[in-house]
Motif scaffolding. Structure first.
Motif, PDB file in Angstrom:
ATOM      1  N   GLY A   1       0.908  23.371  -9.659  1.00  0.00           N
ATOM      2  CA  GLY A   1       0.023  23.486 -10.809  1.00  0.00           C
ATOM      3  C   GLY A   1       0.571  22.863 -12.078  1.00  0.00           C
ATOM      4  N   LEU A   2       1.647  22.080 -11.965  1.00  0.00           N
ATOM      5  CA  LEU A   2       2.298  21.484 -13.134  1.00  0.00           C
ATOM      6  C   LEU A   2       2.467  19.982 -12.939  1.00  0.00           C
ATOM      7  N   ASP A   3       2.509  19.268 -14.052  1.00  0.00           N
ATOM      8  CA  ASP A   3       2.821  17.844 -14.038  1.00  0.00           C
ATOM      9  C   ASP A   3       4.320  17.662 -14.238  1.00  0.00           C
ATOM     10  N   TRP A   4       4.901  16.730 -13.479  1.00  0.00           N
ATOM     11  CA  TRP A   4       6.346  16.516 -13.484  1.00  0.00           C
ATOM     12  C   TRP A   4       6.675  15.056 -13.765  1.00  0.00           C
ATOM     13  N   LEU A   5       7.789  14.867 -14.435  1.00  0.00           N
ATOM     14  CA  LEU A   5       8.317  13.534 -14.731  1.00  0.00           C
ATOM     15  C   LEU A   5       9.763  13.480 -14.261  1.00  0.00           C
ATOM     16  N   ILE A   6      10.090  12.500 -13.433  1.00  0.00           N
ATOM     17  CA  ILE A   6      11.475  12.267 -13.011  1.00  0.00           C
ATOM     18  C   ILE A   6      11.988  11.010 -13.697  1.00  0.00           C
ATOM     19  N   LEU A   7      13.143  11.126 -14.334  1.00  0.00           N
ATOM     20  CA  LEU A   7      13.845   9.970 -14.879  1.00  0.00           C
ATOM     21  C   LEU A   7      15.076   9.731 -14.014  1.00  0.00           C
ATOM     22  N   SER A   8      15.144   8.588 -13.364  1.00  0.00           N
ATOM     23  CA  SER A   8      16.290   8.230 -12.544  1.00  0.00           C
ATOM     24  C   SER A   8      17.134   7.223 -13.304  1.00  0.00           C
ATOM     25  N   LEU A   9      18.367   7.646 -13.662  1.00  0.00           N
ATOM     26  CA  LEU A   9      19.191   6.891 -14.604  1.00  0.00           C
ATOM     27  C   LEU A   9      20.517   6.456 -13.974  1.00  0.00           C
ATOM     28  N   GLU A  10      20.937   5.272 -14.318  1.00  0.00           N
ATOM     29  CA  GLU A  10      22.107   4.593 -13.773  1.00  0.00           C
ATOM     30  C   GLU A  10      23.422   5.352 -13.981  1.00  0.00           C
ATOM     31  N   PHE A  11      24.445   4.948 -13.216  1.00  0.00           N
ATOM     32  CA  PHE A  11      25.810   5.423 -13.440  1.00  0.00           C
ATOM     33  C   PHE A  11      26.297   4.952 -14.814  1.00  0.00           C
ATOM     34  N   GLY A  12      26.989   5.862 -15.517  1.00  0.00           N
ATOM     35  CA  GLY A  12      27.471   5.498 -16.843  1.00  0.00           C
ATOM     36  C   GLY A  12      26.322   5.085 -17.741  1.00  0.00           C
ATOM     37  N   THR A  13      25.323   5.943 -17.845  1.00  0.00           N
ATOM     38  CA  THR A  13      24.090   5.601 -18.548  1.00  0.00           C
ATOM     39  C   THR A  13      24.392   5.108 -19.961  1.00  0.00           C
ATOM     40  N   ARG A  14      23.858   3.951 -20.286  1.00  0.00           N
ATOM     41  CA  ARG A  14      24.155   3.309 -21.566  1.00  0.00           C
ATOM     42  C   ARG A  14      23.284   3.869 -22.694  1.00  0.00           C
ATOM     43  N   ASP A  15      23.739   3.643 -23.935  1.00  0.00           N
ATOM     44  CA  ASP A  15      23.004   4.122 -25.104  1.00  0.00           C
ATOM     45  C   ASP A  15      21.557   3.639 -25.096  1.00  0.00           C
ATOM     46  N   LYS A  16      21.361   2.364 -24.770  1.00  0.00           N
ATOM     47  CA  LYS A  16      19.998   1.824 -24.831  1.00  0.00           C
ATOM     48  C   LYS A  16      19.105   2.440 -23.754  1.00  0.00           C
TER      49      LYS A  16
ATOM     50  N   GLU B   1      34.088  -0.282 -20.485  1.00  0.00           N
ATOM     51  CA  GLU B   1      34.705  -1.073 -21.546  1.00  0.00           C
ATOM     52  C   GLU B   1      33.679  -1.678 -22.499  1.00  0.00           C
ATOM     53  N   ASP B   2      32.412  -1.632 -22.112  1.00  0.00           N
ATOM     54  CA  ASP B   2      31.368  -2.223 -22.955  1.00  0.00           C
ATOM     55  C   ASP B   2      31.177  -1.410 -24.230  1.00  0.00           C
ATOM     56  N   THR B   3      30.664  -2.057 -25.244  1.00  0.00           N
ATOM     57  CA  THR B   3      30.499  -1.411 -26.546  1.00  0.00           C
ATOM     58  C   THR B   3      29.065  -1.557 -27.048  1.00  0.00           C
ATOM     59  N   GLY B   4      28.780  -0.949 -28.209  1.00  0.00           N
ATOM     60  CA  GLY B   4      27.458  -1.040 -28.812  1.00  0.00           C
ATOM     61  C   GLY B   4      26.407  -0.389 -27.935  1.00  0.00           C
ATOM     62  N   ASP B   5      25.262  -1.041 -27.809  1.00  0.00           N
ATOM     63  CA  ASP B   5      24.171  -0.526 -26.991  1.00  0.00           C
ATOM     64  C   ASP B   5      24.546  -0.406 -25.519  1.00  0.00           C
ATOM     65  N   GLU B   6      25.588  -1.136 -25.102  1.00  0.00           N
ATOM     66  CA  GLU B   6      26.030  -1.124 -23.711  1.00  0.00           C
ATOM     67  C   GLU B   6      27.034  -0.004 -23.439  1.00  0.00           C
ATOM     68  N   SER B   7      27.382   0.767 -24.447  1.00  0.00           N
ATOM     69  CA  SER B   7      28.380   1.829 -24.286  1.00  0.00           C
ATOM     70  C   SER B   7      27.889   2.874 -23.295  1.00  0.00           C
ATOM     71  N   VAL B   8      28.811   3.329 -22.436  1.00  0.00           N
ATOM     72  CA  VAL B   8      28.467   4.336 -21.432  1.00  0.00           C
ATOM     73  C   VAL B   8      28.523   5.734 -22.050  1.00  0.00           C
ATOM     74  N   ASN B   9      27.908   6.672 -21.342  1.00  0.00           N
ATOM     75  CA  ASN B   9      27.898   8.072 -21.772  1.00  0.00           C
ATOM     76  C   ASN B   9      28.291   8.967 -20.613  1.00  0.00           C
ATOM     77  N   ASP B  10      29.196   9.910 -20.888  1.00  0.00           N
ATOM     78  CA  ASP B  10      29.495  10.922 -19.878  1.00  0.00           C
ATOM     79  C   ASP B  10      28.471  12.045 -19.989  1.00  0.00           C
ATOM     80  N   GLY B  11      28.604  13.088 -19.174  1.00  0.00           N
ATOM     81  CA  GLY B  11      27.607  14.148 -19.141  1.00  0.00           C
ATOM     82  C   GLY B  11      27.418  14.846 -20.476  1.00  0.00           C
TER      83      GLY B  11
END
Length: 342
Positions: free
Chosen positions: A166-181, A230-240
């Motif tokens: 009875g609910l609408d669901w959205l799944i976001l599947s995101l890469e390893f080391g998800t970047r800022d952008k 090692e990437d920086t700026g918009d390419e910077s990775v994020n941990d949990g």
């Protein structure tokens, strides 16, 4: 005069029939709506299938064949990355052979883990050529429930929608080391679906100590310690922890986060409250070689997540269709209660 009486009688009968038909249709609609609201449904998680793709393709296939056999009760299948071990052609062929069993039978989504990127699965860079060759956008973008991708033509970051319980669901599947952008894009997708309950499916997020992965806690296997880190700026990775601060905690409709990647016990769970007061249920599951007690690359264990909106519960079981066994330890079988789903 007799003709008028007959006509009147006919119209009276027709009126009764129409009214009866309307009541029947309304009753069916109400029953259908109630059934939709009340019916629990399952999600199936397939974390870190890498060793199956390299050494035990029959185990990988046993998982997806079992999923198809139980498709009536499964709303979606989510794979948490490290589809392959060494990012080789043969491994990708084995993985696609297992995935394709589900085509047209049950919807599924996947993400690239560190072993799916770069030469030999090293994640020294973000080369996802084989990932996109064997899991092509042109094929998967045509499948039901596919919503879109960060970059058309590439499958590293995608979103999907479905309706269950009875609910609408959205799944976001995101890469390893998800970047800022990518996190910014994911936020825009969530904002465009304010009435959907959100599930975030990614490779690296939770740690085996029941906290989110964090460079500040000196955790192992954080994305900052790979070449892509090692990437920086918009390419910077994020941990949990960074993902929590920048994305997960910021939206009132985010409900679940699933991840793999981490060894040790291969399990972890955490319930955290976002800035809007919503509880977010975050889980790690991993059964691959290197996890304590693992056999045959994981022995086919997968996660069954049952969401029951009427009883306000999220139940988790761990099962292997390959050996037909459950794991019943407290970190493998548990229930979240009083889950606010409406």
């Amino acid at each position: 005069m007799k003709r008028n009486i007959k006509q009147q009688s006919f119209f009276n009968e027709l009126k009764k029939w129409v009214i009866s038909a309307i009541f029947i249709i309304l009753a069916l609609l109400v029953l259908s709506s109630c059934a939709d609201r009340a019916k629990p449904f399952n999600l199936v998680l397939l974390p870190d299938t890498q060793v199956y793709s390299r050494l035990y393709p029959e185990i990988f296939r046993s998982q997806t064949e079992w999923i198809v056999q139980n498709a009536d009760s499964i709303a979606f299948v989510l794979q948490q990355g490290d589809i392959t071990d060494r990012n080789s052609e043969e491994e990708w062929q084995n993985a696609v052979a297992a995935f394709s069993v589900m085509d047209g039978k049950v919807p599924y989504t996947f993400v690239p883990g560190n072993h799916d990127l770069g030469p030999g699965g090293s994640a020294s860079n973000r080369d996802a050529e084989l990932f996109n060759k064997y899991l092509p956008y042109d094929r998967y973008s045509k499948m039901a429930h596919f919503g879109g991708a960060f970059e058309p033509g590439k499958m590293e970051n995608t979103y999907h929608t479905f309706r269950a319980g009875g609910l609408d669901w959205l799944i976001l599947s995101l890469e390893f080391g998800t970047r800022d952008k990518i996190l910014r894009w994911a936020g825009e997708v969530i904002e465009a679906h304010p009435k959907h309950k959100v599930i975030i499916n990614t490779h690296d997020y939770m740690y085996s100590d029941d906290t989110r992965m964090s460079i500040d806690r000196d955790h192992s296997w954080i994305p900052q310690r790979y070449g892509v880190g090692e990437d920086t700026g918009d390419e910077s990775v994020n941990d949990g922890e960074m993902m929590w601060e920048k994305l997960v905690s910021r939206y009132p409709n985010v409900l679940l986060v699933f991840s793999g990647h981490v060894l040790h016990s291969g399990t972890g769970q955490l319930v955290s409250t976002g800035i809007h007061g919503n509880d977010v249920y975050q889980m790690l599951a991993n059964y691959q070689s290197g996890v304590e007690g693992s056999e045959n690359g994981g022995n086919g264990f997968l996660r069954i997540v049952t969401i029951d909106p009427e009883n306000k519960t999220i139940s988790v079981k761990t099962y292997s269709p390959y050996i037909n066994e459950y794991k019943t330890e407290p970190d493998q079988q548990f229930v979240f209660e009083n889950v606010q789903l409406h």
